[in-house]
Design a protein around this motif. Structure first.
Motif, PDB file in Angstrom:
ATOM      1  N   ILE A 190     -56.558 -71.207   9.835  1.00  0.00           N
ATOM      2  CA  ILE A 190     -56.346 -72.603  10.289  1.00  0.00           C
ATOM      3  C   ILE A 190     -56.234 -73.626   8.979  1.00  0.00           C
ATOM      4  O   ILE A 190     -55.175 -74.349   8.701  1.00  0.00           O
ATOM      5  CB  ILE A 190     -57.651 -73.324  11.006  1.00  0.00           C
ATOM      6  N   PHE A 191     -56.795 -73.274   7.894  1.00  0.00           N
ATOM      7  CA  PHE A 191     -56.851 -73.964   6.595  1.00  0.00           C
ATOM      8  C   PHE A 191     -55.539 -73.706   5.985  1.00  0.00           C
ATOM      9  O   PHE A 191     -54.868 -74.588   5.500  1.00  0.00           O
ATOM     10  CB  PHE A 191     -58.026 -73.651   5.674  1.00  0.00           C
ATOM     11  N   TYR A 192     -54.843 -72.569   6.182  1.00  0.00           N
ATOM     12  CA  TYR A 192     -53.739 -72.328   5.620  1.00  0.00           C
ATOM     13  C   TYR A 192     -52.612 -72.852   6.496  1.00  0.00           C
ATOM     14  O   TYR A 192     -51.430 -73.500   5.595  1.00  0.00           O
ATOM     15  CB  TYR A 192     -53.459 -70.754   5.981  1.00  0.00           C
ATOM     16  N   PHE A 193     -52.659 -73.137   7.688  1.00  0.00           N
ATOM     17  CA  PHE A 193     -51.667 -73.844   8.526  1.00  0.00           C
ATOM     18  C   PHE A 193     -51.549 -75.303   8.043  1.00  0.00           C
ATOM     19  O   PHE A 193     -50.670 -75.976   7.989  1.00  0.00           O
ATOM     20  CB  PHE A 193     -51.687 -73.592   9.874  1.00  0.00           C
ATOM     21  N   LEU A 194     -52.821 -75.682   7.651  1.00  0.00           N
ATOM     22  CA  LEU A 194     -52.935 -77.186   7.355  1.00  0.00           C
ATOM     23  C   LEU A 194     -52.306 -77.551   5.911  1.00  0.00           C
ATOM     24  O   LEU A 194     -51.699 -78.451   5.939  1.00  0.00           O
ATOM     25  CB  LEU A 194     -54.343 -77.517   7.501  1.00  0.00           C
ATOM     26  N   GLN A 195     -52.579 -76.683   5.284  1.00  0.00           N
ATOM     27  CA  GLN A 195     -52.076 -76.811   3.766  1.00  0.00           C
ATOM     28  C   GLN A 195     -50.467 -76.726   3.820  1.00  0.00           C
ATOM     29  O   GLN A 195     -49.825 -77.404   3.193  1.00  0.00           O
ATOM     30  CB  GLN A 195     -52.518 -75.696   2.725  1.00  0.00           C
TER      31      GLN A 195
END
Length: 113
Positions: free
Chosen positions: A101-106
């Motif tokens: 999720i954090f990767y997609f947000l970045q």
């Protein structure tokens, strides 16, 4: 030195603030998120988060996703333009790990700039 905090002034709080962003109709679609954006007249970027119960049914999952969104915004806020952002979560994102999720947000923040 940059301050990397997430104070109350960096959040969209009222319904009117959200409506002003929605009216602009500028959005970015990804597989996991929709981001509405508009220029603001304050001297810092602001964030709003919208997660419906229909898309993420359990409160603990919604809270976890909100924490991840806030953290990703906090880390990139100094690189963003002076805009208001509303992040809307799509279905089944709660099935992903925190790292993904954090990767997609970045990627979403980079795509925005």
């Amino acid at each position: 030195m940059f301050q990397l905090s997430f104070k109350k002034k960096l959040r969209l709080l009222s319904n009117i603030q959200f409506q002003n962003v929605y009216i602009q109709k500028k959005r970015i679609y990804t597989k996991r998120f929709v981001m509405f954006i508009c220029l603001n007249h304050v001297h810092f970027p602001r964030l709003g988060i919208s997660i419906s119960k229909k898309n993420v049914s359990y409160a603990h999952d919604r809270n976890r996703i909100k924490r991840l969104i806030k953290e990703s915004f906090r880390l990139v806020q100094n690189n963003l333009l002076l805009m208001d952002f509303i992040v809307i979560v799509k279905k089944n994102i709660h099935l992903l790990s925190n790292k993904s999720i954090f990767y997609f947000l970045q990627k979403l923040w980079i795509y925005k700039n």
